[in-house]
Design a protein around this motif. Sequence first.
Motif, PDB file in Angstrom:
ATOM      1  N   GLU A 175      23.572   6.974 -15.135  1.00 51.61           N
ATOM      2  CA  GLU A 175      23.429   5.680 -14.862  1.00 51.61           C
ATOM      3  C   GLU A 175      22.761   5.205 -14.222  1.00 51.61           C
ATOM      4  OE1 GLU A 175      27.337   6.002 -13.679  1.00 51.61           O
ATOM      5  OE2 GLU A 175      28.558   6.550 -16.228  1.00 51.61           O
ATOM      6  N   GLN A 176      22.182   3.659 -13.707  1.00 47.92           N
ATOM      7  CA  GLN A 176      22.192   3.322 -12.940  1.00 47.92           C
ATOM      8  C   GLN A 176      22.009   3.468 -11.300  1.00 47.92           C
ATOM      9  OE1 GLN A 176      21.144  -1.270 -13.611  1.00 47.92           O
ATOM     10  NE2 GLN A 176      19.678  -1.220 -11.135  1.00 47.92           N
ATOM     11  N   GLY A 177      21.782   3.745 -10.609  1.00 47.53           N
ATOM     12  CA  GLY A 177      22.135   3.605  -9.069  1.00 47.53           C
ATOM     13  C   GLY A 177      22.092   4.990  -8.423  1.00 47.53           C
ATOM     14  N   GLU A 178      22.426   6.622  -9.875  1.00 45.24           N
ATOM     15  CA  GLU A 178      22.559   8.250  -9.407  1.00 45.24           C
ATOM     16  C   GLU A 178      21.568   7.935  -8.529  1.00 45.24           C
ATOM     17  OE1 GLU A 178      23.917  11.771 -12.641  1.00 45.24           O
ATOM     18  OE2 GLU A 178      24.249  10.222 -13.175  1.00 45.24           O
ATOM     19  N   LEU A 179      19.996   8.195  -9.269  1.00 45.73           N
ATOM     20  CA  LEU A 179      18.944   8.897  -8.439  1.00 45.73           C
ATOM     21  C   LEU A 179      19.095   7.828  -6.866  1.00 45.73           C
ATOM     22  CD1 LEU A 179      16.303   9.221 -11.268  1.00 45.73           C
ATOM     23  CD2 LEU A 179      18.408  10.681 -10.561  1.00 45.73           C
ATOM     24  N   ASP A 180      18.567   8.700  -5.600  1.00 43.61           N
ATOM     25  CA  ASP A 180      18.254   8.222  -4.882  1.00 43.61           C
ATOM     26  C   ASP A 180      16.990   6.643  -4.617  1.00 43.61           C
ATOM     27  OD1 ASP A 180      20.572   9.306  -3.262  1.00 43.61           O
ATOM     28  OD2 ASP A 180      19.313  11.343  -3.015  1.00 43.61           O
ATOM     29  N   ARG A 181      17.572   5.886  -3.665  1.00 38.12           N
ATOM     30  CA  ARG A 181      16.134   4.858  -3.400  1.00 38.12           C
ATOM     31  C   ARG A 181      15.324   5.521  -2.121  1.00 38.12           C
ATOM     32  NH1 ARG A 181      18.558   4.359  -8.829  1.00 38.12           N
ATOM     33  NH2 ARG A 181      17.878   2.331  -9.384  1.00 38.12           N
ATOM     34  N   THR A 182      14.318   4.749  -2.221  1.00 37.56           N
ATOM     35  CA  THR A 182      13.567   5.352  -0.684  1.00 37.56           C
ATOM     36  C   THR A 182      13.354   3.740   0.334  1.00 37.56           C
ATOM     37  OG1 THR A 182      11.756   6.338  -0.182  1.00 37.56           O
ATOM     38  CG2 THR A 182      11.478   4.607  -2.185  1.00 37.56           C
ATOM     39  N   GLN A 183      13.133   4.397   0.983  1.00 36.96           N
ATOM     40  CA  GLN A 183      12.797   3.336   1.752  1.00 36.96           C
ATOM     41  C   GLN A 183      11.733   2.873   2.329  1.00 36.96           C
ATOM     42  OE1 GLN A 183      15.436   1.286   5.163  1.00 36.96           O
ATOM     43  NE2 GLN A 183      16.825   2.935   4.385  1.00 36.96           N
ATOM     44  N   PHE A 184      10.315   3.921   1.646  1.00 39.56           N
ATOM     45  CA  PHE A 184       9.274   4.133   2.677  1.00 39.56           C
ATOM     46  C   PHE A 184       8.629   4.704   0.264  1.00 39.56           C
ATOM     47  CE2 PHE A 184       5.622   6.738   5.246  1.00 39.56           C
ATOM     48  CZ  PHE A 184       5.131   5.730   5.000  1.00 39.56           C
ATOM     49  N   LYS A 185       7.817   5.682   0.799  1.00 43.68           N
ATOM     50  CA  LYS A 185       7.651   6.548  -0.052  1.00 43.68           C
ATOM     51  C   LYS A 185       8.208   6.847  -1.332  1.00 43.68           C
ATOM     52  CE  LYS A 185       2.566   6.860   1.860  1.00 43.68           C
ATOM     53  NZ  LYS A 185       1.684   7.491   2.665  1.00 43.68           N
ATOM     54  N   ALA A 186       8.049   6.400  -2.370  1.00 45.03           N
ATOM     55  CA  ALA A 186       9.001   7.233  -3.232  1.00 45.03           C
ATOM     56  C   ALA A 186       8.571   8.440  -3.846  1.00 45.03           C
ATOM     57  CB  ALA A 186       9.420   6.463  -4.783  1.00 45.03           C
ATOM     58  N   ASP A 187       9.376   9.736  -3.876  1.00 45.93           N
ATOM     59  CA  ASP A 187       8.622  10.711  -3.767  1.00 45.93           C
ATOM     60  C   ASP A 187       9.738  11.348  -5.094  1.00 45.93           C
ATOM     61  OD1 ASP A 187       7.850  13.600  -4.077  1.00 45.93           O
ATOM     62  OD2 ASP A 187       9.488  13.991  -2.504  1.00 45.93           O
ATOM     63  N   ARG A 188       8.944  11.020  -6.525  1.00 44.16           N
ATOM     64  CA  ARG A 188      10.170  11.169  -7.540  1.00 44.16           C
ATOM     65  C   ARG A 188       9.118  12.536  -8.673  1.00 44.16           C
ATOM     66  NH1 ARG A 188       7.986   5.291  -7.553  1.00 44.16           N
ATOM     67  NH2 ARG A 188      10.131   4.385  -7.284  1.00 44.16           N
ATOM     68  N   VAL A 189       8.485  13.278  -8.071  1.00 51.11           N
ATOM     69  CA  VAL A 189       7.925  14.287  -8.812  1.00 51.11           C
ATOM     70  C   VAL A 189       8.484  16.338  -8.210  1.00 51.11           C
ATOM     71  CG1 VAL A 189       6.055  15.309  -9.926  1.00 51.11           C
ATOM     72  CG2 VAL A 189       6.051  12.993 -10.017  1.00 51.11           C
ATOM     73  N   LYS A 190       8.436  16.883  -9.021  1.00 55.59           N
ATOM     74  CA  LYS A 190       8.899  18.352  -8.439  1.00 55.59           C
ATOM     75  C   LYS A 190       8.765  19.054  -9.404  1.00 55.59           C
ATOM     76  CE  LYS A 190      11.293  19.989  -5.923  1.00 55.59           C
ATOM     77  NZ  LYS A 190      11.227  20.496  -4.195  1.00 55.59           N
ATOM     78  N   ASP A 191       7.011  19.472  -9.276  1.00 57.67           N
ATOM     79  CA  ASP A 191       6.657  21.145  -9.604  1.00 57.67           C
ATOM     80  C   ASP A 191       6.991  22.132  -9.476  1.00 57.67           C
ATOM     81  OD1 ASP A 191       4.799  21.893 -11.363  1.00 57.67           O
ATOM     82  OD2 ASP A 191       3.117  21.518 -11.677  1.00 57.67           O
ATOM     83  N   LYS A 192       8.117  22.995 -10.055  1.00 61.01           N
ATOM     84  CA  LYS A 192       8.607  24.011 -10.375  1.00 61.01           C
ATOM     85  C   LYS A 192       7.973  25.404 -10.771  1.00 61.01           C
ATOM     86  CE  LYS A 192      13.430  22.026 -10.599  1.00 61.01           C
ATOM     87  NZ  LYS A 192      14.632  22.929 -10.688  1.00 61.01           N
ATOM     88  N   ARG A 193       6.526  24.521 -11.159  1.00 61.20           N
ATOM     89  CA  ARG A 193       6.300  25.745 -11.498  1.00 61.20           C
ATOM     90  C   ARG A 193       4.681  26.522 -10.422  1.00 61.20           C
ATOM     91  NH1 ARG A 193       1.389  22.492 -15.456  1.00 61.20           N
ATOM     92  NH2 ARG A 193       1.794  21.609 -13.591  1.00 61.20           N
ATOM     93  N   GLU A 194       4.589  25.595  -8.810  1.00 56.18           N
ATOM     94  CA  GLU A 194       4.708  26.501  -7.884  1.00 56.18           C
ATOM     95  C   GLU A 194       5.651  27.289  -7.353  1.00 56.18           C
ATOM     96  OE1 GLU A 194       3.660  22.447  -5.579  1.00 56.18           O
ATOM     97  OE2 GLU A 194       2.997  21.957  -7.079  1.00 56.18           O
ATOM     98  N   LEU A 195       6.547  27.025  -7.313  1.00 51.37           N
ATOM     99  CA  LEU A 195       7.640  27.960  -6.792  1.00 51.37           C
ATOM    100  C   LEU A 195       7.637  29.582  -7.746  1.00 51.37           C
ATOM    101  CD1 LEU A 195      10.670  25.157  -6.550  1.00 51.37           C
ATOM    102  CD2 LEU A 195       8.982  25.478  -4.785  1.00 51.37           C
ATOM    103  N   SER A 197       1.046  -1.342   0.208  1.00 53.85           N
ATOM    104  CA  SER A 197      -0.095  -0.230   0.347  1.00 53.85           C
ATOM    105  C   SER A 197       0.809   1.279  -0.616  1.00 53.85           C
ATOM    106  CB  SER A 197      -0.710   0.009   1.316  1.00 53.85           C
ATOM    107  OG  SER A 197      -0.033   0.418   2.417  1.00 53.85           O
ATOM    108  N   GLY A 198       0.376   2.909   0.008  1.00 57.12           N
ATOM    109  CA  GLY A 198       1.303   3.688   0.335  1.00 57.12           C
ATOM    110  C   GLY A 198       1.317   4.846  -1.372  1.00 57.12           C
ATOM    111  N   GLU A 199       1.162   3.537  -2.353  1.00 62.04           N
ATOM    112  CA  GLU A 199       1.484   4.102  -3.299  1.00 62.04           C
ATOM    113  C   GLU A 199       1.346   3.167  -4.940  1.00 62.04           C
ATOM    114  OE1 GLU A 199       6.603   5.163  -3.091  1.00 62.04           O
ATOM    115  OE2 GLU A 199       5.966   2.822  -4.083  1.00 62.04           O
ATOM    116  N   PRO A 200       0.565   4.155  -6.078  1.00 66.97           N
ATOM    117  CA  PRO A 200       0.460   3.125  -7.219  1.00 66.97           C
ATOM    118  C   PRO A 200       0.660   1.935  -7.987  1.00 66.97           C
ATOM    119  CG  PRO A 200      -0.073   5.998  -7.262  1.00 66.97           C
ATOM    120  CD  PRO A 200       1.269   5.073  -6.289  1.00 66.97           C
ATOM    121  N   GLY A 201       2.455   1.601  -7.528  1.00 65.87           N
ATOM    122  CA  GLY A 201       3.252   0.861  -8.348  1.00 65.87           C
ATOM    123  C   GLY A 201       2.595  -0.787  -8.236  1.00 65.87           C
ATOM    124  N   ALA A 202       1.926  -0.930  -7.217  1.00 67.46           N
ATOM    125  CA  ALA A 202       1.616  -2.628  -7.257  1.00 67.46           C
ATOM    126  C   ALA A 202       0.303  -2.507  -8.227  1.00 67.46           C
ATOM    127  CB  ALA A 202       0.632  -3.238  -6.088  1.00 67.46           C
TER     128      ALA A 202
END
Length: 465
Positions: free
Chosen positions: A441-461, A236-241
């Motif tokens: 390259e594989q491994g360059e982006l951080d992994r998560t031990q909980f819910k993934a946070d993959r989106v940054k909408d800079k328009r909001e800033l 649970s917690g994310e859409p991935g499944a």
Amino acid sequence: MSWPTTAGSDSHTDPDSEYWDEEQETRPPDERRDEIIKKIREQVRYAYDNSEFYREFYSDVDVDPRNITSFEEFEQLPILRSDDIKQEQKEHPPFGRFLCIDEEAITRIYGTSGTTGRPKVFGIGQDDWDRIGEWHAQILWSVGLRPDDRVIITSPFIQYLGSWGALAGVDRLGCTTFPFGAGMEGQTEQAVEWIADLQPDALYGTPSYALYLGETAVERGYDPAEDFDFKVMFFSGEPGASVPSTRRQIETMFGCEVVDQGSMAEMTPWMSNSGCRHLENGMHVWNDIVYTELLDPDTEESLGYGAEGVPTYTHLERTSQPMIRYWSGDITTWERHDETDCECGRTYPTLPKGIYGREDDMLVIRGKNIFPSQIEDQLHALDDYGDEFRIVVEREGTLDSLQIVVEAADDAETDPGEFHDLVRREIKSEVGVTPDVTIVEQGELDRTQFKADRVKDKRELAVDI
């Protein structure tokens, strides 16, 4: 009808039975609706009689909250939203005036796992917690868990009610439970070794954590499909499944079945939307445990099967802190049970794509409605994808730009330039917007031990000066 029900004894259903309660799970939907409206009447009456908040909240309605006789009357009650709870608990801390039992009768206190603002607080009495355990056990039975199974829980136990609900359910089932948790430095490496030694039959966590766990296992010399012995993972917690390609990747990585679950922490038992061991994708809606409406995001009107809308939930047997017509903010679509290709025989509605987005997660880019789960599905379907991505949305002048950072697998066979063009083409075909793609390259982006946070909408800033 006796309301609320009392949780069952310690006896268990025949392990060979498909159902925990066959009569309840397979009854005709019209009969179930008759039962649901009776529970709604009792629940609303109880909340109105025992909660000052609900008496005030319903003061201007045109129906009698103490005697709801139809779904049409029920739908005239106002929608409860997250901000209503936060404001109420700010003005009347800590629980707000939702609490319908004496504070001395609370046996458990939980906070939501939200990432912004003050967490919402929920007090739960022992009778409610016993019912929660009973319902979780019933639903986990449909997943395929049985009393002789060993289950590891790999999600945090701090401000994440899903972990506690899973624990309550597997305990009620009589399983051997390893409440391992997640989030500490080095904990995933420890989890790999524990899983290799203990060989649990089932795992509960988030889909992104399962992928991280699998990657960590490979790095430590294990083949999760061969060296572990999972028969099912429930998430649970994310859409991935319920994202088909993500689901297939987890199933292939671990050689097990994957089941999607969840609703909201506020609505525990959160498993009231759940796949079963027969359902290839999506979730059944156990709407006689938590009643679920699908409402139009704009008009809040009830939607029929086949529509896309916002699940809105109502407790049916909650005595401590009931939530009634609680607006989830999620986005999904649903269908009748007989439209779903599932061999289980249950007669509940189904969310064929699971919960695949949230109102506030939906990105509107150049007039297109885009959910991150759509991009995730396309990427996981690519052979040379390296398991992580990021989305950045910016405004360049008057136009919005969609930027995607994508990992390429270490063993990628496709030329980096060709992979770049493939990603660009596949994403455009799915969402209708041409993205700017960066391959890393594989491994360059951080992994998560909980819910993934993959989106940054800079328009909001962006701020106009």
